[in-house]
Scaffold this motif. Structure first.
Motif, PDB file in Angstrom:
ATOM      1  N   LYS A 231       0.842  -1.207   0.000  1.00 37.39           N
ATOM      2  CA  LYS A 231       0.000   0.000   0.000  1.00 37.39           C
ATOM      3  C   LYS A 231       0.880   1.261   0.000  1.00 37.39           C
ATOM      4  N   ILE A 232       1.951   1.226   0.783  1.00 39.52           N
ATOM      5  CA  ILE A 232       2.873   2.369   0.837  1.00 39.52           C
ATOM      6  C   ILE A 232       3.552   2.564  -0.517  1.00 39.52           C
ATOM      7  N   VAL A 233       4.062   1.486  -1.082  1.00 44.16           N
ATOM      8  CA  VAL A 233       4.757   1.568  -2.369  1.00 44.16           C
ATOM      9  C   VAL A 233       3.804   1.994  -3.475  1.00 44.16           C
ATOM     10  N   SER A 234       2.557   1.558  -3.402  1.00 47.90           N
ATOM     11  CA  SER A 234       1.564   1.959  -4.403  1.00 47.90           C
ATOM     12  C   SER A 234       1.371   3.473  -4.410  1.00 47.90           C
ATOM     13  N   ALA A 235       1.293   4.079  -3.228  1.00 42.65           N
ATOM     14  CA  ALA A 235       1.136   5.539  -3.144  1.00 42.65           C
ATOM     15  C   ALA A 235       2.367   6.239  -3.704  1.00 42.65           C
ATOM     16  N   ALA A 236       3.557   5.757  -3.330  1.00 38.30           N
ATOM     17  CA  ALA A 236       4.800   6.369  -3.820  1.00 38.30           C
ATOM     18  C   ALA A 236       4.920   6.221  -5.335  1.00 38.30           C
ATOM     19  N   ASP A 237       4.595   5.048  -5.839  1.00 39.02           N
ATOM     20  CA  ASP A 237       4.660   4.776  -7.279  1.00 39.02           C
ATOM     21  C   ASP A 237       3.681   5.663  -8.036  1.00 39.02           C
ATOM     22  N   THR A 238       2.479   5.806  -7.514  1.00 37.94           N
ATOM     23  CA  THR A 238       1.459   6.637  -8.160  1.00 37.94           C
ATOM     24  C   THR A 238       1.913   8.084  -8.253  1.00 37.94           C
ATOM     25  N   TYR A 239       2.447   8.609  -7.159  1.00 32.17           N
ATOM     26  CA  TYR A 239       2.882  10.007  -7.154  1.00 32.17           C
ATOM     27  C   TYR A 239       3.984  10.251  -8.174  1.00 32.17           C
ATOM     28  N   ASP A 240       5.014   9.408  -8.172  1.00 32.45           N
ATOM     29  CA  ASP A 240       6.121   9.659  -9.087  1.00 32.45           C
ATOM     30  C   ASP A 240       5.687   9.513 -10.537  1.00 32.45           C
ATOM     31  N   ARG A 241       4.752   8.607 -10.817  1.00 34.95           N
ATOM     32  CA  ARG A 241       4.257   8.458 -12.181  1.00 34.95           C
ATOM     33  C   ARG A 241       3.371   9.639 -12.596  1.00 34.95           C
ATOM     34  N   LEU A 242       2.727  10.275 -11.649  1.00 35.79           N
ATOM     35  CA  LEU A 242       1.916  11.451 -11.986  1.00 35.79           C
ATOM     36  C   LEU A 242       2.794  12.645 -12.340  1.00 35.79           C
ATOM     37  N   ILE A 243       3.906  12.823 -11.631  1.00 31.49           N
ATOM     38  CA  ILE A 243       4.765  13.975 -11.932  1.00 31.49           C
ATOM     39  C   ILE A 243       5.827  13.647 -12.983  1.00 31.49           C
ATOM     40  N   HIS A 244       6.104  12.342 -13.180  1.00 29.79           N
ATOM     41  CA  HIS A 244       7.059  11.898 -14.208  1.00 29.79           C
ATOM     42  C   HIS A 244       6.407  10.767 -15.003  1.00 29.79           C
ATOM     43  N   PRO A 245       5.493  11.073 -15.920  1.00 25.41           N
ATOM     44  CA  PRO A 245       4.774  10.017 -16.650  1.00 25.41           C
ATOM     45  C   PRO A 245       5.725   9.111 -17.417  1.00 25.41           C
ATOM     46  N   ALA A 246       5.331   7.840 -17.511  1.00 28.19           N
ATOM     47  CA  ALA A 246       6.164   6.872 -18.224  1.00 28.19           C
ATOM     48  C   ALA A 246       6.070   7.053 -19.730  1.00 28.19           C
ATOM     49  N   LEU A 247       4.942   7.569 -20.202  1.00 29.76           N
ATOM     50  CA  LEU A 247       4.736   7.726 -21.641  1.00 29.76           C
ATOM     51  C   LEU A 247       4.794   9.202 -22.020  1.00 29.76           C
ATOM     52  N   PRO A 248       5.443   9.539 -23.128  1.00 32.84           N
ATOM     53  CA  PRO A 248       5.615  10.951 -23.515  1.00 32.84           C
ATOM     54  C   PRO A 248       4.301  11.667 -23.794  1.00 32.84           C
ATOM     55  N   GLU A 249       3.259  10.912 -24.190  1.00 35.19           N
ATOM     56  CA  GLU A 249       1.983  11.564 -24.489  1.00 35.19           C
ATOM     57  C   GLU A 249       1.171  11.893 -23.239  1.00 35.19           C
ATOM     58  N   GLU A 250       1.599  11.387 -22.078  1.00 35.98           N
ATOM     59  CA  GLU A 250       0.892  11.672 -20.831  1.00 35.98           C
ATOM     60  C   GLU A 250       1.350  13.010 -20.260  1.00 35.98           C
ATOM     61  N   LYS A 251       0.416  13.751 -19.697  1.00 36.96           N
ATOM     62  CA  LYS A 251       0.719  15.070 -19.140  1.00 36.96           C
ATOM     63  C   LYS A 251       1.312  14.936 -17.746  1.00 36.96           C
ATOM     64  N   ALA A 252       2.447  15.570 -17.532  1.00 32.94           N
ATOM     65  CA  ALA A 252       3.053  15.581 -16.202  1.00 32.94           C
ATOM     66  C   ALA A 252       2.319  16.582 -15.320  1.00 32.94           C
ATOM     67  N   LEU A 253       1.953  16.139 -14.118  1.00 29.33           N
ATOM     68  CA  LEU A 253       1.316  17.030 -13.159  1.00 29.33           C
ATOM     69  C   LEU A 253       2.370  17.694 -12.279  1.00 29.33           C
ATOM     70  N   LEU A 254       2.049  18.871 -11.785  1.00 29.77           N
ATOM     71  CA  LEU A 254       2.884  19.522 -10.788  1.00 29.77           C
ATOM     72  C   LEU A 254       2.647  18.834  -9.435  1.00 29.77           C
ATOM     73  N   PRO A 255       3.604  18.929  -8.508  1.00 38.85           N
ATOM     74  CA  PRO A 255       3.448  18.211  -7.234  1.00 38.85           C
ATOM     75  C   PRO A 255       2.124  18.468  -6.523  1.00 38.85           C
ATOM     76  N   HIS A 256       1.671  19.730  -6.447  1.00 34.95           N
ATOM     77  CA  HIS A 256       0.417  19.990  -5.740  1.00 34.95           C
ATOM     78  C   HIS A 256      -0.770  19.404  -6.502  1.00 34.95           C
ATOM     79  N   GLU A 257      -0.696  19.376  -7.833  1.00 35.74           N
ATOM     80  CA  GLU A 257      -1.764  18.769  -8.624  1.00 35.74           C
ATOM     81  C   GLU A 257      -1.807  17.255  -8.409  1.00 35.74           C
ATOM     82  N   ALA A 258      -0.625  16.645  -8.340  1.00 36.71           N
ATOM     83  CA  ALA A 258      -0.553  15.206  -8.117  1.00 36.71           C
ATOM     84  C   ALA A 258      -1.128  14.821  -6.760  1.00 36.71           C
ATOM     85  N   CYS A 259      -0.852  15.627  -5.740  1.00 40.81           N
ATOM     86  CA  CYS A 259      -1.394  15.351  -4.404  1.00 40.81           C
ATOM     87  C   CYS A 259      -2.917  15.437  -4.401  1.00 40.81           C
ATOM     88  N   GLU A 260      -3.460  16.424  -5.106  1.00 44.41           N
ATOM     89  CA  GLU A 260      -4.917  16.537  -5.201  1.00 44.41           C
ATOM     90  C   GLU A 260      -5.509  15.339  -5.933  1.00 44.41           C
TER      91      GLU A 260
END
Length: 344
Positions: A231-260
């Motif tokens: 559960k902990i790793v899932s949250a960490a993985d989700t956050y980093d993928r939101l601010i650093h998307p794995a695919l170039p076509e995905e939009k990177a979120l800013l840290p505060h946007e990712a937290c929301e």
């Protein structure tokens, strides 16, 4: 230093932070003067934002929890492990364990800092920096949740190796996730018999894409069926993928946007109690970030407050070269002033 879009970087400016290649060697050292060719190359390999030295913010540090030696060691060992697996060879689990212990020592020594994920990801190093970021975030959450050192080692090892099953995979391998071709199953199989790691480490790899509502992969586990480490790793993985998307076509979120975005996943994809811990340890406006305040003034975040991640200190600079007016607003004290927007 300031954190700026690479589109706004000009030749002659100085790089603020070292950038590593995929094998852990230095690609560009912090302090190097950037040329047109360097900027073009960074753009080509997927870099969108950079830390740049600025005389007006020369005292602004990113407050990294990890030393440069620890970072470089992790990238090198993860690169070696992935390459060995791709080649069908044995990989050095002992060196991975050493990297985990080095990371934990750094984290324990800097546990009062808020986490700022400041290392620049490229198409070459992203897989390994992602693993390091997930490990860092998970370890800090584990400390906040009162895990003992042995538990932290298990959690950090699972976090660092959570995507080890992706090594040597093709895109087709993920198409039928009910079969044991999914990277979570493959990671479990690679880790379960490694005596240097406990079986819980393998289960982190297996369960990190499960969801608390039961709609996850690969087994559809729900609630308490999912181990706390996963559960902990899932949250960490989700956050980093939101601010650093794995695919170039995905939009990177800013840290505060990712937290929301993550709070909207509470009790669906992510565990609510884990999310509470996550929001206590993350810097949602990292040092060097340009912001616009509710006063309509613009400035740069220069310091953080532990426990108040949304209320940093902002430096506002007015005037022209040779005649600058500089002031700092501590948003923990200026309670009627808010950050309205992040300026990239």
């Amino acid at each position: 230093m300031r954190y700026v879009s690479i589109d706004n970087v000009e030749p002659g400016q100085f790089l603020g932070k070292t950038i590593y290649s995929g094998n852990g060697t230095v690609l560009l050292s912090g302090g190097v003067q950037l040329t047109v060719y360097m900027i073009s190359t960074l753009n080509r390999i997927g870099v969108t934002m950079l830390y740049i030295q600025d005389p007006l913010y020369e005292d602004v540090e990113t407050d990294d929890m990890l030393s440069e030696a620890t970072k470089q060691g992790i990238i090198q060992e993860m690169s070696s492990a992935f390459e060995a697996i791709r080649s069908g060879k044995e990989w050095n689990t002992q060196m991975i364990g050493t990297s985990v212990e080095n990371l934990l020592q750094d984290v324990i020594g800097n546990k009062e800092l808020l986490v700022q994920l400041t290392d620049i990801q490229t198409s070459d190093n992203s897989q390994y920096i992602h693993a390091m970021n997930v490990c860092l975030l998970s370890s800090v959450m584990g400390i906040n949740m009162g895990l003992n050192y042995q538990q932290l080692k298990e959690l950090a090892s699972g976090a660092l190796l959570h995507d080890i099953g992706k090594s040597g995979m093709t895109e087709e391998d993920e198409i039928l996730p009910g079969l044991r071709t999914h990277h979570t199953w493959r990671g479990f199989e690679k880790l379960k018999n490694k005596r240097e790691f406990g079986l819980l480490v393998a289960h982190v790899a297996l369960q990190h894409h499960e969801r608390v509502d039961g709609a996850g992969l690969p087994r559809g586990l729900a609630g308490d069926e999912i181990h706390l480490y996963a559960k902990i790793v899932s949250a960490a993985d989700t956050y980093d993928r939101l601010i650093h998307p794995a695919l170039p076509e995905e939009k990177a979120l800013l840290p505060h946007e990712a937290c929301e975005e993550m709070m909207a996943m509470s009790e669906k994809q992510l565990d609510y109690e884990v999310l509470l811990q996550f929001n206590r340890i993350i810097s949602i406006y990292p040092n060097g970030t340009a912001v616009r305040l509710s006063t309509r003034e613009t400035g740069v975040v220069v310091r953080q407050h532990r426990g108040l991640p949304g209320r940093p200190v902002v430096r506002i600079v007015r005037g022209e070269a040779g005649n600058f007016d500089v002031k700092e607003l501590d948003l923990a004290q200026e309670t009627t002033v808010f950050i309205e927007a992040v300026l990239t």
